[in-house]
Design a protein around this motif. Structure first.
Motif, PDB file in Angstrom:
ATOM      1  N   GLY A 118       1.317   6.697 -12.370  1.00  0.00           N
ATOM      2  CA  GLY A 118       0.688   6.247 -11.191  1.00  0.00           C
ATOM      3  C   GLY A 118      -0.650   6.370 -11.220  1.00  0.00           C
ATOM      4  N   TYR A 119      -1.338   7.394 -11.836  1.00  0.00           N
ATOM      5  CA  TYR A 119      -2.835   7.350 -12.144  1.00  0.00           C
ATOM      6  C   TYR A 119      -3.268   6.379 -12.973  1.00  0.00           C
ATOM      7  CZ  TYR A 119      -7.225   9.638 -13.238  1.00  0.00           C
ATOM      8  OH  TYR A 119      -8.690   9.696 -13.258  1.00  0.00           O
ATOM      9  N   PHE A 135       1.555   6.849  -6.841  1.00  0.00           N
ATOM     10  CA  PHE A 135       0.587   7.660  -7.230  1.00  0.00           C
ATOM     11  C   PHE A 135       0.717   9.273  -6.777  1.00  0.00           C
ATOM     12  CE2 PHE A 135      -3.641   9.595  -6.221  1.00  0.00           C
ATOM     13  CZ  PHE A 135      -4.151   9.555  -7.334  1.00  0.00           C
ATOM     14  N   VAL A 136       1.657   9.365  -5.948  1.00  0.00           N
ATOM     15  CA  VAL A 136       1.694  10.777  -5.418  1.00  0.00           C
ATOM     16  C   VAL A 136       2.076  11.795  -6.655  1.00  0.00           C
ATOM     17  CG1 VAL A 136       3.590  12.228  -4.363  1.00  0.00           C
ATOM     18  CG2 VAL A 136       2.656  10.423  -3.088  1.00  0.00           C
ATOM     19  N   LEU A 176      -3.601   2.528 -11.404  1.00  0.00           N
ATOM     20  CA  LEU A 176      -4.669   2.292 -10.519  1.00  0.00           C
ATOM     21  C   LEU A 176      -5.865   1.367 -11.226  1.00  0.00           C
ATOM     22  CD1 LEU A 176      -4.924   5.331  -8.158  1.00  0.00           C
ATOM     23  CD2 LEU A 176      -3.883   3.202  -7.744  1.00  0.00           C
ATOM     24  N   ALA A 214      -1.030  13.385  -8.240  1.00  0.00           N
ATOM     25  CA  ALA A 214      -1.797  14.341  -7.367  1.00  0.00           C
ATOM     26  C   ALA A 214      -1.199  15.872  -7.221  1.00  0.00           C
ATOM     27  CB  ALA A 214      -1.810  13.914  -6.206  1.00  0.00           C
ATOM     28  N   GLY A 237       0.917  -1.299  -0.152  1.00  0.00           N
ATOM     29  CA  GLY A 237       0.047   0.031   0.039  1.00  0.00           C
ATOM     30  C   GLY A 237       0.706   1.276   0.009  1.00  0.00           C
ATOM     31  N   VAL A 238       1.987   1.187   0.721  1.00  0.00           N
ATOM     32  CA  VAL A 238       2.706   2.329   0.791  1.00  0.00           C
ATOM     33  C   VAL A 238       3.580   2.393  -0.816  1.00  0.00           C
ATOM     34  CG1 VAL A 238       4.827   3.361   1.717  1.00  0.00           C
ATOM     35  CG2 VAL A 238       3.273   1.941   3.170  1.00  0.00           C
ATOM     36  N   TRP A 239       3.898   1.390  -1.186  1.00  0.00           N
ATOM     37  CA  TRP A 239       4.723   1.621  -2.676  1.00  0.00           C
ATOM     38  C   TRP A 239       3.620   2.242  -3.490  1.00  0.00           C
ATOM     39  CZ3 TRP A 239       9.574   1.774  -2.592  1.00  0.00           C
ATOM     40  CH2 TRP A 239      10.267   1.275  -1.793  1.00  0.00           C
ATOM     41  N   ARG A 240       2.499   1.818  -3.525  1.00  0.00           N
ATOM     42  CA  ARG A 240       1.213   2.132  -4.759  1.00  0.00           C
ATOM     43  C   ARG A 240       0.998   3.740  -4.348  1.00  0.00           C
ATOM     44  NH1 ARG A 240      -3.624  -2.313  -4.073  1.00  0.00           N
ATOM     45  NH2 ARG A 240      -2.419  -4.035  -4.820  1.00  0.00           N
ATOM     46  N   SER A 241       0.978   4.111  -2.824  1.00  0.00           N
ATOM     47  CA  SER A 241       0.859   5.544  -2.691  1.00  0.00           C
ATOM     48  C   SER A 241       1.982   6.373  -3.034  1.00  0.00           C
ATOM     49  CB  SER A 241       0.768   5.743  -1.093  1.00  0.00           C
ATOM     50  OG  SER A 241      -0.591   5.265  -0.389  1.00  0.00           O
ATOM     51  N   LEU A 242       3.316   5.812  -2.963  1.00  0.00           N
ATOM     52  CA  LEU A 242       4.353   6.736  -3.521  1.00  0.00           C
ATOM     53  C   LEU A 242       4.415   6.786  -5.111  1.00  0.00           C
ATOM     54  CD1 LEU A 242       7.196   5.228  -1.402  1.00  0.00           C
ATOM     55  CD2 LEU A 242       6.171   7.381  -1.058  1.00  0.00           C
TER      56      LEU A 242
END
Length: 289
Positions: A169-170, A110-111, A173, A114, A103-108
């Motif tokens: 990253g977008y 995706f950042v 998902l 944003a 989950g952390v890697w996905r968030s990084l």
């Protein structure tokens, strides 16, 4: 029609009304307005407004500059869109696994999606300066410094790197969501039949990902054709016109040349071009039943 069905239809209409009204106001009305104004001469400098028929289209289609801008835009999209889809898919395949802190890697990853486009442009502009971070890394690795945004041969690629950094990253998902929809029973049956990782990827995963990947490719193509912020902020279409994309050329015709009619005609041609390319993509990637 039963009373319950009529009630459900009214509820659906009420819930959909805000989105439909917003789409009409923000998409349909501007498109119709652009089409109508493309047949007129609208000068911001003189205030003259007159009907000119197809003159704006004839001017664009006969303009060598428009031909150069069109070819630059097509070349840019031909390279950047497959790269974004490929990297998004690779990352999705990797981060859909049960990895530690996935989950952390996905968030990084995706950042960057944003971050606003203007901020992304400024971040990469700083990194691509002659004495910036990238050239510092090249120096450590014993490689020569690169001109990046100041080179006609590298500027468009540098813009592409910026857009890909913010988009991968977008779109990842959406591919992950497609992976989650593939039934696990299909993979279990393949394992029982002795299919290895590569066989499962090529015979199960990628074929069943055709629909979400088609959506990603089409949406990514539309976004790339509308790219504007990095060009406007960093290169102004240069050096030597190497980064002059269609949306930036629309801006130049409207607010630098001051001819809104030509700019609107270019918008109409851009919409037609995107419609043709998207139709071809849907045709090629259509799911066989």
């Amino acid at each position: 029609m039963s009373a319950r069905r009529r009630r459900d239809l009214r509820l659906a209409a009420v819930l959909l009304a805000p989105a439909v009204l917003a789409m009409v106001a923000l998409r349909v009305v501007p498109a119709v307005s652009a089409f109508g104004e493309s047949f007129r001469h609208l000068s911001l400098r003189t205030g003259i407004t007159e009907f000119v028929g197809l003159d704006n289209y004839a001017y664009l289609l006969g303009s060598p500059r428009f031909h150069e801008v069109l070819m630059t835009t097509l070349l840019f999209n031909l390279v950047i869109n497959p790269v974004i889809v490929l990297l998004s898919t690779v990352l999705a395949l990797l981060l859909a696994q049960k990895l530690p802190a996935v989950g952390v890697w996905r968030s990084l990853v995706f950042v960057p999606a944003a971050v606003p486009g203007s901020v992304t442009a400024l971040i990469w502009s700083t990194a691509m300066q002659p004495d910036g971070l990238l050239n510092a890394l090249f120096k450590v690795m014993g490689l020569p410094a690169q001109p990046f945004l100041t080179s006609p041969s590298q500027a468009l690629g540098s813009i592409g790197v910026m857009l890909a950094w913010g988009a991968i990253g977008y779109w990842m998902l959406f591919v992950i969501a497609g992976l989650k929809d593939i039934p696990l029973a299909v993979y279990e049956a393949a394992r029982i039949d002795g299919a290895g990782w590569w066989r499962r990827l090529t015979a199960i995963t990628l074929p069943l990902l055709r629909r979400p990947m088609a959506f990603v490719l089409v949406a990514c193509t539309v976004g790339s054709f509308l790219a504007f912020a990095p060009v406007q902020i960093l290169t102004k279409g240069g050096p030597e016109g190497s980064t002059s994309l269609l949306m930036y050329d629309v801006y130049m015709n409207a607010y630098q040349v001051g001819d809104l009619g030509v700019a609107q005609a270019e918008v109409v041609l851009l919409m037609l071009l995107m419609a043709v390319i998207v139709a071809v993509q849907f045709r090629v990637l259509r799911e066989e039943r």
